[in-house]
Design an enzyme around this catalytic site. Structure first.
Site, PDB file in Angstrom:
ATOM      1  N   ARG A 278       1.353   6.525   7.899  1.00 28.64           N
ATOM      2  CA  ARG A 278       1.375   6.625   6.429  1.00 28.64           C
ATOM      3  C   ARG A 278       0.971   8.024   5.967  1.00 28.64           C
ATOM      4  O   ARG A 278       1.391   8.494   4.924  1.00 28.64           O
ATOM      5  CB  ARG A 278       0.408   5.619   5.805  1.00 28.64           C
ATOM      6  CG  ARG A 278       0.823   4.162   5.949  1.00 28.64           C
ATOM      7  CD  ARG A 278      -0.025   3.308   5.016  1.00 28.64           C
ATOM      8  NE  ARG A 278       0.018   1.889   5.338  1.00 28.64           N
ATOM      9  CZ  ARG A 278       0.940   1.036   4.892  1.00 28.64           C
ATOM     10  NH1 ARG A 278       1.916   1.475   4.121  1.00 28.64           N
ATOM     11  NH2 ARG A 278       0.891  -0.234   5.217  1.00 28.64           N
TER      12      ARG A 278
ATOM     13  N   GLY B 132      16.088  -5.340  -1.487  1.00 34.23           N
ATOM     14  CA  GLY B 132      15.873  -5.547  -2.917  1.00 34.23           C
ATOM     15  C   GLY B 132      15.150  -6.850  -3.227  1.00 34.23           C
ATOM     16  O   GLY B 132      14.800  -7.116  -4.376  1.00 34.23           O
TER      17      GLY B 132
ATOM     18  N   ARG C 157       0.799  -1.194   0.000  1.00 36.65           N
ATOM     19  CA  ARG C 157       0.000   0.000   0.000  1.00 36.65           C
ATOM     20  C   ARG C 157       0.847   1.265   0.000  1.00 36.65           C
ATOM     21  O   ARG C 157       0.380   2.341  -0.320  1.00 36.65           O
ATOM     22  CB  ARG C 157      -0.853   0.022   1.288  1.00 36.65           C
ATOM     23  CG  ARG C 157      -1.977  -0.978   1.323  1.00 36.65           C
ATOM     24  CD  ARG C 157      -2.628  -0.922   2.715  1.00 36.65           C
ATOM     25  NE  ARG C 157      -2.327  -2.193   3.378  1.00 36.65           N
ATOM     26  CZ  ARG C 157      -2.728  -2.486   4.593  1.00 36.65           C
ATOM     27  NH1 ARG C 157      -3.404  -1.609   5.315  1.00 36.65           N
ATOM     28  NH2 ARG C 157      -2.460  -3.649   5.124  1.00 36.65           N
ATOM     29  N   GLY C 158       2.090   1.098   0.441  1.00 41.78           N
ATOM     30  CA  GLY C 158       2.943   2.248   0.717  1.00 41.78           C
ATOM     31  C   GLY C 158       3.109   3.229  -0.426  1.00 41.78           C
ATOM     32  O   GLY C 158       3.319   4.421  -0.224  1.00 41.78           O
TER      33      GLY C 158
ATOM     34  N   ASP D 230      14.932  -1.715  -0.069  1.00 41.55           N
ATOM     35  CA  ASP D 230      15.775  -2.009   1.076  1.00 41.55           C
ATOM     36  C   ASP D 230      16.754  -3.117   0.672  1.00 41.55           C
ATOM     37  O   ASP D 230      17.737  -2.853  -0.013  1.00 41.55           O
ATOM     38  CB  ASP D 230      14.840  -2.414   2.225  1.00 41.55           C
ATOM     39  CG  ASP D 230      15.528  -2.567   3.555  1.00 41.55           C
ATOM     40  OD1 ASP D 230      16.617  -2.032   3.721  1.00 41.55           O
ATOM     41  OD2 ASP D 230      14.955  -3.228   4.455  1.00 41.55           O
TER      42      ASP D 230
ATOM     43  N   ASP E 212       8.017   2.641  -3.296  1.00 44.67           N
ATOM     44  CA  ASP E 212       8.288   3.642  -2.264  1.00 44.67           C
ATOM     45  C   ASP E 212       9.733   3.540  -1.775  1.00 44.67           C
ATOM     46  O   ASP E 212      10.472   4.509  -1.774  1.00 44.67           O
ATOM     47  CB  ASP E 212       7.290   3.513  -1.097  1.00 44.67           C
ATOM     48  CG  ASP E 212       7.072   2.068  -0.658  1.00 44.67           C
ATOM     49  OD1 ASP E 212       7.826   1.177  -1.112  1.00 44.67           O
ATOM     50  OD2 ASP E 212       6.151   1.820   0.129  1.00 44.67           O
TER      51      ASP E 212
ATOM     52  N   LEU F 214      11.502  -6.300  -4.534  1.00 47.42           N
ATOM     53  CA  LEU F 214      11.538  -5.742  -5.884  1.00 47.42           C
ATOM     54  C   LEU F 214      11.926  -6.807  -6.906  1.00 47.42           C
ATOM     55  O   LEU F 214      11.328  -6.901  -7.980  1.00 47.42           O
ATOM     56  CB  LEU F 214      12.525  -4.564  -5.919  1.00 47.42           C
ATOM     57  CG  LEU F 214      12.668  -3.857  -7.251  1.00 47.42           C
ATOM     58  CD1 LEU F 214      11.336  -3.283  -7.707  1.00 47.42           C
ATOM     59  CD2 LEU F 214      13.709  -2.748  -7.157  1.00 47.42           C
TER      60      LEU F 214
ATOM     61  N   LYS G  92      17.585   2.592   0.013  1.00 46.54           N
ATOM     62  CA  LYS G  92      18.374   2.307   1.222  1.00 46.54           C
ATOM     63  C   LYS G  92      19.511   1.362   0.818  1.00 46.54           C
ATOM     64  O   LYS G  92      19.520   0.182   1.158  1.00 46.54           O
ATOM     65  CB  LYS G  92      17.473   1.662   2.266  1.00 46.54           C
ATOM     66  CG  LYS G  92      17.840   2.027   3.690  1.00 46.54           C
ATOM     67  CD  LYS G  92      17.092   1.186   4.694  1.00 46.54           C
ATOM     68  CE  LYS G  92      15.719   1.678   5.032  1.00 46.54           C
ATOM     69  NZ  LYS G  92      15.053   0.819   6.056  1.00 46.54           N
TER      70      LYS G  92
END
Ligand code: 5GP
Ligand code: MG
Length: 300
Positions: free
Chosen positions: A286, A226, A168-169, A224, A221, A229, A252
């Site tokens: 959020r 990865g 959702r971020g 981190d 968003d 992703l 990051k």
């Protein structure tokens, strides 16, 4: 050459030093709020002569603070009436003699309201006990999102891309990004759940659009390790898009475990737990209009 990558903006990870000695506790409190927001300040940096006797300065005024990002002098007022009348008089004189100088006479309770006018409020440090400080203030976020949009727009003109977000971020970043994109495009979302560290990523809600043969830009968003992703990219690649690139607001990098290509990056961020602008801590925060660092003790 991924243009977004070149313009990456590293952010300092250390908090501002609070070593200044102040004349008044209200000044220390104001400085603490400014530090929380990442607003730079100078304490009594300049004296303005107000009245002369011959060549001599007979009266001068030294405002408490100067905020270079806002180009604003601030004089804090106390509750004692006599002193305030004197301050009001001096501020009026200063404005008359130096009309280009921006100065605000500020009561303590008006501090957050003033900062809100510049896009920094209205939530202060006292309402966010788990937050250490703001890493990226709202104006900087908005400015950078607009810059990213310009890069994306140039690269995708005439391609009618599908922008894919992972819920959702990402919804806040996605919404702001696409509002700056003046090209035809389509948006779509998928939803995933991840199990533990390095665990599997399961697709809970898949895309609604058919992306085969289309130009897909995955919007994230924060990247981190990865791992997430990588899984999402593999999933999308399996659908046969004409091209597949990644636009991440936050990178990051210090924690990266899997090599993933990031074509557009908003900010390189330190190894801290971040919230706001879509990012949550146990589903909270959020809605904050900035990116903030969670206190280490809150994470423990
Ligand atoms: P990765 O698979 O790259 O390690 O993790 C990516 C996901 O972890 C992000 O999409 C996000 O949901 C979560 N994450 C990573 N770092 C942070 C952070 O600093 N704050 C928050 N709120 N979530 C994070
Ligand atoms: Mg003073």
């Amino acid at each position: 050459m991924p243009k977004g990558q070149q313009k990456k903006t590293p952010l300092a990870s250390s908090a501002p030093e609070a070593t200044q000695a102040f004349a008044h506790p209200a000044e220390a409190e104001f400085a603490r709020i400014l530090d929380f927001y990442g607003i730079r300040w100078e304490y009594e940096p300049h004296s303005f002569p107000l009245r002369w006797e011959g060549d001599q300065v007979a009266e001068a005024f030294t405002p408490d603070f100067y905020l270079p990002q806002l180009d604003l002098y601030v004089e804090l007022t106390t509750l004692r009436g006599g002193l305030n009348r004197e301050k009001h008089r001096k501020v009026r004189m200063l404005r008359r003699i130096y009309p280009h100088v921006k100065i605000k006479l500020l009561k303590k309770r008006d501090v957050l309201r003033l900062l809100a006018k510049y896009g920094y409020g209205p939530i202060g440090p006292d309402e966010l006990p788990e937050i250490d400080r703001i890493l990226i203030p709202p104006p900087r976020l908005q400015e950078r999102v607009a810059e990213l949009a310009r890069l994306v727009e140039d690269d995708y003109r005439g391609l009618e891309p599908v922008l894919v977000g992972v819920l959702r971020g990402v919804v806040f970043f996605m919404a702001d990004l696409v509002r700056h994109l003046n090209i035809p495009l389509v948006i779509d979302f998928l939803s995933i759940s991840s199990y533990g560290q390095g665990g599997s990523v399961r697709i809970i809600k898949d895309l609604d659009e058919d992306i085969e043969g289309r130009h897909v830009l995955l919007v994230e968003d924060i990247v981190d390790t990865g791992m997430t992703l990588k899984k999402v990219l593999d999933h999308l690649q399996g659908k046969g898009p004409a091209s597949l690139k990644v636009c991440a607001l936050l990178d990051k990098q210090a924690r990266r475990l899997v090599d993933v290509p990031l074509h557009y990056v908003g900010f390189e961020v330190p190894d801290e737990f971040l919230v706001g602008y879509g990012l949550d801590f146990h589903q909270r925060y959020r809605n904050l209009p900035f990116i903030a660092i969670v206190k280490h003790e809150a994470l423990a």
